[in-house]
Design an enzyme around this catalytic site. Structure first.
Site, PDB file in Angstrom:
ATOM      1  N   ARG A   1     -11.428   5.318   1.158  1.00 24.74           N
ATOM      2  CA  ARG A   1     -11.895   6.728   1.686  1.00 24.74           C
ATOM      3  C   ARG A   1     -12.437   7.172   0.610  1.00 24.74           C
ATOM      4  O   ARG A   1     -12.302   7.028  -0.492  1.00 24.74           O
ATOM      5  CB  ARG A   1     -10.509   7.611   2.063  1.00 24.74           C
TER       6      ARG A   1
ATOM      7  N   LYS B   1     -12.160  -3.720  11.354  1.00 24.62           N
ATOM      8  CA  LYS B   1     -12.651  -2.399  10.216  1.00 24.62           C
ATOM      9  C   LYS B   1     -13.342  -1.267  11.430  1.00 24.62           C
ATOM     10  O   LYS B   1     -12.661  -0.243  11.382  1.00 24.62           O
ATOM     11  CB  LYS B   1     -13.866  -2.836   9.327  1.00 24.62           C
TER      12      LYS B   1
ATOM     13  N   CYS C   1     -19.209   7.345   7.408  1.00 22.87           N
ATOM     14  CA  CYS C   1     -18.826   6.202   7.999  1.00 22.87           C
ATOM     15  C   CYS C   1     -18.344   6.248   9.388  1.00 22.87           C
ATOM     16  O   CYS C   1     -18.879   5.562  10.454  1.00 22.87           O
ATOM     17  CB  CYS C   1     -17.242   5.808   7.372  1.00 22.87           C
TER      18      CYS C   1
END
Ligand code: UGA
Length: 437
Positions: A151, A201, A257
């Site tokens: 993160r 992922k 992301c």
């Protein structure tokens, strides 16, 4: 633990964090970056991104000689493992753009030592390991998928104390070599095929996005039926199967992301003939959330959701996509500000990580370096990023300089303790409006 010679390609937040942390874990790391100016800075121990502890680890690695930065790719020739940490941005069709990865393969093919293991670390679509092997044409170099779960703002902590490590490979020895890089972290290692690691992922990020869209829509429902999302999500979060994290509603999810990865996963599902309606709805709900926040602001400042914002002064607290980062990429705060500006609002903004000078390409937002200037003559203050320091502001002083003491708190950050006795009307997301008088 065996100390390995590791090459890292790319000194962005994934590459730099991986390089510095692997050096910290005892490996001998060379990080290759094409931008000379960045390499010069890093070699001098200056880290251009805001990540807690990263600069400390970079300096430590430089000092003990375990970490080096260079623009020379040939320095990868002695590496036993090479991590690919190159950007995979969203392409025009929503799929991940693999240009940076693919275009480097001919060079790597001629540099890598026999038996070196090549690792995809940045987020790549299912099938990329195979595609890289094809382009590389080096059967002696196994390609392993080992996606990062870092993160922003917690990258070092997430690297050194991860929940899990996934290593995807059809070559057991190569997988072992990659898994052993992390021996110092004590995290569970899952060994899978490459497709599973690559998909895991995307699946994780898309699931987080789904959880957020769920709670955002639920917050809207709370407002309509007189419930309070804080109580509802607290009740949900105590169920171990659900968990308490990622249940705080907001102005929509963003960053570099989640939007890109949900889009890439949708694209992959379409290409595979799978109707991922749930994920499509997740993305749609996010766009709706930003529109809903704009309506909420219009409602509060112009008396109705159809009212005009022309010439109305609004103060904004927070511009980054979340607290703890200086990243403005795909920030819902910026998207909402742009929409307010397009509707004629006059915007003044403060963010602890966005300097007033330069405005970083935000021509329609007057960025200041004093939170109290944001409130000056404003008809409403809109809190867009959950910076904890916003709780510590002197809200009575803010109230004194506003035109009307109304705060639209899109992160449900402020509490009755913060605002009690200040005169502010507090409008949260999915919570009852509380007017202080
Ligand atoms: C995300 C993932 O959390 C990481 O695990 C992953 O490695 C990373 O993407 C990546 O793919 O590289 P990041 O983009 O740093 O990390 O951001 P998050 O902390 O996941 O936050 C995403 C968005 O959700 C932000 O806009 C944030 O404000 C929002 N959010 C988060 C909420 O609105 N409510 C919450 O309760 C939590």
């Amino acid at each position: 633990m065996a100390s390995r010679r590791v090459g890292v390609i790319g000194a962005g937040y994934v590459g730099l964090t991986s390089a510095a942390c692997l050096a910290h874990l005892g490996h001998d790391v060379v990080c290759v970056e094409k931008e000379t100016s960045k390499v010069d800075l890093l070699a001098a121990g200056v880290v251009p991104i805001a990540e807690p502890r990263l600069e400390e680890l970079v300096r430590q690695g430089l000092a003990n000689g375990r970490l080096r930065f260079t623009t020379t790719r040939e320095r990868l020739a002695s590496a036993e493992v090479v991590l690919l940490c190159l950007p995979t941005p969203m392409g025009r069709d929503g799929a991940a753009d693999l240009y940076a990865l693919e275009s480097i393969m001919p060079t790597l093919a001629s540099i890598l030592a026999p038996g070196c293991v090549l690792v995809t670390k940045s987020t790549v679509p299912v099938g990329t390991a195979g595609r890289i092997a094809e382009l590389l044409r080096r059967p002696d170099v196994p390609v392993v998928s080992n996606p990062e779960f870092l993160r922003e703002g917690h990258a070092v902590q997430d690297f050194l104390s991860p929940d899990r490590i996934v290593v995807g490979s059809a070559a057991p020895e190569a997988a072992t070599r990659v898994a052993e890089l992390y021996t110092g972290t004590k995290a569970p290692v899952l060994r899978t095929g490459t497709a599973s690691a690559e998909l895991a992922k995307y699946a994780s990020n898309a699931f987080l996005a789904m959880k957020l869209s769920y709670v955002n829509v639920l917050a809207e429902l709370c407002e309509r039926v007189g419930a309070d999302i804080t109580d509802v999500s607290r009740t949900m979060g105590l169920d171990e199967r659900i968990g308490p994290l990622f249940l705080v509603p907001g102005p929509g999810w963003g960053g570099s992301c989640l939007p890109k990865d949900t889009s890439a996963l949708l694209n992959a599902a379409d290409a595979a003939g799978v109707d991922f309606e749930l994920l499509r709805a997740t993305v749609r709900a996010n766009a709706r959330q930003q529109a809903m926040i704009v309506r909420k602001i219009r409602d509060a400042v112009a008396g109705s959701s159809a009212g005009s914002l022309q010439g109305i002064r609004i103060g904004l607290l927070g511009l980054t996509f979340k607290a703890g980062t200086d990243d403005l990429r795909d920030s819902p705060a910026i998207a909402i500000a742009e929409e307010l500006a397009a509707q004629g609002a006059l915007l003044t903004a403060y963010d602890p990580r966005v300097p007033a000078t330069g405005n970083r390409g935000l021509p329609r937002i007057h960025v200041v370096d004093d939170p109290y200037l944001v409130a000056k003559d404003a008809v409403a203050v809109v809190l867009l990023t959950e910076w904890p320091e916003f709780r510590e502001l002197d809200w009575a002083q803010l109230a004194a300089v506003t035109d009307r003491a109304v705060v639209i708190d899109t992160r449900n950050l402020l509490t009755d303790e913060t605002l009690g006795g200040t005169g502010f009307t507090h409008i949260g997301v999915g919570t009852p409006i509380s007017a202080d008088s």
